[in-house]
Design a protein around this motif. Structure first.
Motif, PDB file in Angstrom:
ATOM      1  N   TRP A  65       0.824  -1.201   0.000  1.00 43.22           N
ATOM      2  CA  TRP A  65       0.000   0.000   0.000  1.00 43.22           C
ATOM      3  C   TRP A  65       0.865   1.262   0.000  1.00 43.22           C
ATOM      4  O   TRP A  65       1.889   1.326   0.683  1.00 43.22           O
ATOM      5  CB  TRP A  65      -0.922   0.002   1.211  1.00 43.22           C
ATOM      6  CG  TRP A  65      -1.969  -1.066   1.120  1.00 43.22           C
ATOM      7  CD1 TRP A  65      -1.893  -2.332   1.603  1.00 43.22           C
ATOM      8  CD2 TRP A  65      -3.242  -0.960   0.485  1.00 43.22           C
ATOM      9  NE1 TRP A  65      -3.037  -3.029   1.318  1.00 43.22           N
ATOM     10  CE2 TRP A  65      -3.894  -2.213   0.631  1.00 43.22           C
ATOM     11  CE3 TRP A  65      -3.902   0.067  -0.187  1.00 43.22           C
ATOM     12  CZ2 TRP A  65      -5.161  -2.452   0.129  1.00 43.22           C
ATOM     13  CZ3 TRP A  65      -5.167  -0.175  -0.689  1.00 43.22           C
ATOM     14  CH2 TRP A  65      -5.781  -1.416  -0.536  1.00 43.22           C
ATOM     15  N   VAL A  66       0.427   2.248  -0.763  1.00 40.15           N
ATOM     16  CA  VAL A  66       1.164   3.510  -0.897  1.00 40.15           C
ATOM     17  C   VAL A  66       0.212   4.665  -0.639  1.00 40.15           C
ATOM     18  O   VAL A  66      -0.918   4.683  -1.155  1.00 40.15           O
ATOM     19  CB  VAL A  66       1.775   3.644  -2.316  1.00 40.15           C
ATOM     20  CG1 VAL A  66       2.501   4.973  -2.457  1.00 40.15           C
ATOM     21  CG2 VAL A  66       2.712   2.484  -2.606  1.00 40.15           C
ATOM     22  N   ALA A  67       0.661   5.625   0.156  1.00 38.83           N
ATOM     23  CA  ALA A  67      -0.141   6.826   0.413  1.00 38.83           C
ATOM     24  C   ALA A  67       0.038   7.803  -0.737  1.00 38.83           C
ATOM     25  O   ALA A  67       1.164   8.129  -1.115  1.00 38.83           O
ATOM     26  CB  ALA A  67       0.289   7.475   1.732  1.00 38.83           C
ATOM     27  N   ASP A 110       4.595   5.429   7.838  1.00 37.54           N
ATOM     28  CA  ASP A 110       4.689   4.262   6.953  1.00 37.54           C
ATOM     29  C   ASP A 110       4.447   2.969   7.716  1.00 37.54           C
ATOM     30  O   ASP A 110       3.783   2.049   7.218  1.00 37.54           O
ATOM     31  CB  ASP A 110       6.062   4.225   6.279  1.00 37.54           C
ATOM     32  CG  ASP A 110       6.230   5.320   5.232  1.00 37.54           C
ATOM     33  OD1 ASP A 110       5.194   5.848   4.775  1.00 37.54           O
ATOM     34  OD2 ASP A 110       7.379   5.650   4.892  1.00 37.54           O
ATOM     35  N   ALA A 111       4.989   2.883   8.940  1.00 37.21           N
ATOM     36  CA  ALA A 111       4.788   1.672   9.747  1.00 37.21           C
ATOM     37  C   ALA A 111       3.318   1.513  10.123  1.00 37.21           C
ATOM     38  O   ALA A 111       2.761   0.404  10.082  1.00 37.21           O
ATOM     39  CB  ALA A 111       5.661   1.732  10.997  1.00 37.21           C
ATOM     40  N   ALA A 112       2.665   2.622  10.488  1.00 40.80           N
ATOM     41  CA  ALA A 112       1.239   2.578  10.839  1.00 40.80           C
ATOM     42  C   ALA A 112       0.401   2.205   9.636  1.00 40.80           C
ATOM     43  O   ALA A 112      -0.555   1.416   9.744  1.00 40.80           O
ATOM     44  CB  ALA A 112       0.800   3.922  11.399  1.00 40.80           C
ATOM     45  N   LEU A 113       0.757   2.751   8.479  1.00 35.80           N
ATOM     46  CA  LEU A 113       0.029   2.433   7.250  1.00 35.80           C
ATOM     47  C   LEU A 113       0.107   0.944   6.956  1.00 35.80           C
ATOM     48  O   LEU A 113      -0.896   0.311   6.584  1.00 35.80           O
ATOM     49  CB  LEU A 113       0.618   3.243   6.097  1.00 35.80           C
ATOM     50  CG  LEU A 113       0.048   2.993   4.707  1.00 35.80           C
ATOM     51  CD1 LEU A 113      -1.429   3.319   4.677  1.00 35.80           C
ATOM     52  CD2 LEU A 113       0.789   3.842   3.673  1.00 35.80           C
ATOM     53  N   HIS A 114       1.266   0.354   7.161  1.00 38.11           N
ATOM     54  CA  HIS A 114       1.429  -1.088   6.929  1.00 38.11           C
ATOM     55  C   HIS A 114       0.535  -1.887   7.875  1.00 38.11           C
ATOM     56  O   HIS A 114      -0.137  -2.836   7.464  1.00 38.11           O
ATOM     57  CB  HIS A 114       2.895  -1.482   7.119  1.00 38.11           C
ATOM     58  CG  HIS A 114       3.136  -2.952   7.056  1.00 38.11           C
ATOM     59  ND1 HIS A 114       3.147  -3.658   5.868  1.00 38.11           N
ATOM     60  CD2 HIS A 114       3.336  -3.869   8.041  1.00 38.11           C
ATOM     61  CE1 HIS A 114       3.354  -4.935   6.117  1.00 38.11           C
ATOM     62  NE2 HIS A 114       3.476  -5.091   7.421  1.00 38.11           N
TER      63      HIS A 114
END
Length: 317
Positions: free
Chosen positions: A210-212, A243-247
C-alpha cells in the motif's frame, strides 16, 4: 425515504403491495427497470426476503451480495464509489431500496443486523468498521508524541470509499473468482480534501504494497496531515512512523477487503473521467452563486465560467 439521500439517477416508485396469507410482495419501478420484493425464510427460519430485478432474482437469503445485474444498474444510474461516499451497491439496495419496498409490510419484520443489512451481506459499512477498529488499535499501541500524532491523523481520516480499478482483460486470480486489480481506499472528512491509499495488484498470494497518495504537489505525509486538519509540518520521525502505521492498518484490512472484493463482479469501470461523467446527462437544477452551478440528473455539479468574453469575440466592427 428521504430523496435528499437518494443518489441514483432515477426515482424509485412503489406500484403495488400485496399481502397473501403466507407471503407479502411489493412491485416498484426504478427508472425503466422493475423491482420486486417477496418475503422468504432464511435457512435459520428467520424472516427474510428475495429481491427481483426485471423478473430475475438478484438476491436470496444468505447471499453475501446481490447479483451482478444490480451492480450494472447502479453503474448505469450514475453511482461512483469515489463520488458517492459511504455508499456501495449493497448499501443502496438494503438501506435505501429495501426499506421503501417493505415499508407497509406486516409483522414479523425482516431480520436485519446492526447495520440494517440481512445476515451475511458484506458491504462498505463493515469495511469502514474494520478500518476504524484498526485505527483504535493504532491509538492504543502508539508510542510517544510522534506515534500519537500518526494515530490522530488517521482518526481524522475515516475510510469513506473503496474503488476497484478493474479491467475486463485482467486474468482471473488463482481461485478464478475475480480480477486482482488495483484498489484505492479514499479517506477524509470532506470529499474535496480527500486522500487515497493505493494498493496495486498483489503478486501470487502475496499482500498488497500500500502507498499513500499525495495531493497535487504535496508529499503524502503533508497531504494527509492537511486533509486531517492538523499542522502540516510533520515532526521528526513522523514519516517512518506513518509508513509503519500504514502497513499495520492495511494488513488488518487485507482479509476483509479480499472477501469484499469477491462480492464485486469483474470488469465494471467504476471510475470515470470528467468527459464521460457529463456525457448524456440532463440539467435538472441551477444554483445561483459565484460562479453559478448546474446540477445534473446524476447529482454531478458543474460550475459555469462567468468571466466576460474579450470584445473581439462578440463580433461586429
Amino acid at each position: 425515504m428521504s430523496m435528499d439521500a437518494w443518489i441514483l439517477g432515477a426515482p424509485l416508485k412503489v406500484l403495488r403491495q400485496e399481502d397473501h396469507p403466507y407471503r407479502e410482495t411489493t412491485l416498484a419501478t426504478l427508472g425503466r427497470h422493475e423491482l420486486g420484493l417477496s418475503r422468504r425464510r432464511s435457512a435459520a427460519g428467520l424472516p427474510a426476503c428475495e429481491i427481483f430485478l426485471d423478473g430475475r432474482s438478484i438476491y436470496l437469503p444468505g447471499a453475501a451480495a446481490p447479483d451482478r445485474a444490480w451492480f450494472d444498474l447502479c453503474r448505469e444510474l450514475g453511482y461512483e464509489p469515489a463520488r458517492h461516499w459511504d455508499w456501495d451497491p449493497a448499501l443502496i439496495l438494503f438501506q435505501q431500496v429495501l426499506p421503501a419496498l417493505a415499508a407497509d409490510w406486516h409483522e414479523p419484520p425482516l431480520a436485519l443486523d446492526a447495520q440494517g443489512l440481512p445476515e451475511g451481506v458484506l458491504s462498505l459499512a463493515s469495511l469502514r468498521q474494520t478500518f476504524a477498529e484498526a485505527v483504535a488499535d493504532l491509538r492504543r499501541n502508539s508510542l510517544g508524541p510522534v506515534g500519537a500524532k500518526v494515530a490522530e491523523t488517521f482518526e481524522w481520516l475515516p475510510l469513506r470509499a473503496v474503488v476497484f480499478h478493474d479491467d475486463a482483460q485482467l486474468p482471473l486470480d488463482f481461485e478464478g473468482a475475480g480480477a486482482c486489480g488495483r484498489v484505492s481506499l479514499w479517506l477524509g472528512i470532506h470529499r474535496d480534501r480527500a486522500v487515497a491509499l493505493d494498493g496495486p495488484a498483489p503478486y501470487g498470494r502475496g499482500l498488497r504494497r500500500w502507498v499513500a497518495g499525495g495531493s497535487g504537489d504535496l508529499p503524502p505525509t503533508e497531504a494527509f496531515l492537511r486533509a486531517a486538519g492538523l499542522d502540516p509540518e510533520p515532526p521528526k520521525g513522523f514519516e517512518a512512523a506513518f509508513d509503519a502505521a500504514l502497513h499495520r492498518l492495511c494488513h488488518q484490512l487485507e482479509g476483509p477487503l479480499d472477501a469484499y472484493r469477491r462480492t464485486y463482479p469483474v470488469g465494471i469501470p467504476w471510475q470515470r473521467d470528467h468527459h464521460e461523467r457529463l456525457l448524456g446527462r440532463t440539467i435538472v437544477d441551477l444554483r445561483l452563486g459565484d460562479p453559478p452551478v448546474l446540477i445534473l440528473d446524476d447529482g454531478t455539479e458543474v460550475a459555469l465560467e462567468n468571466k466576460p468574453l474579450p470584445s473581439w469575440e462578440h463580433g461586429g466592427i
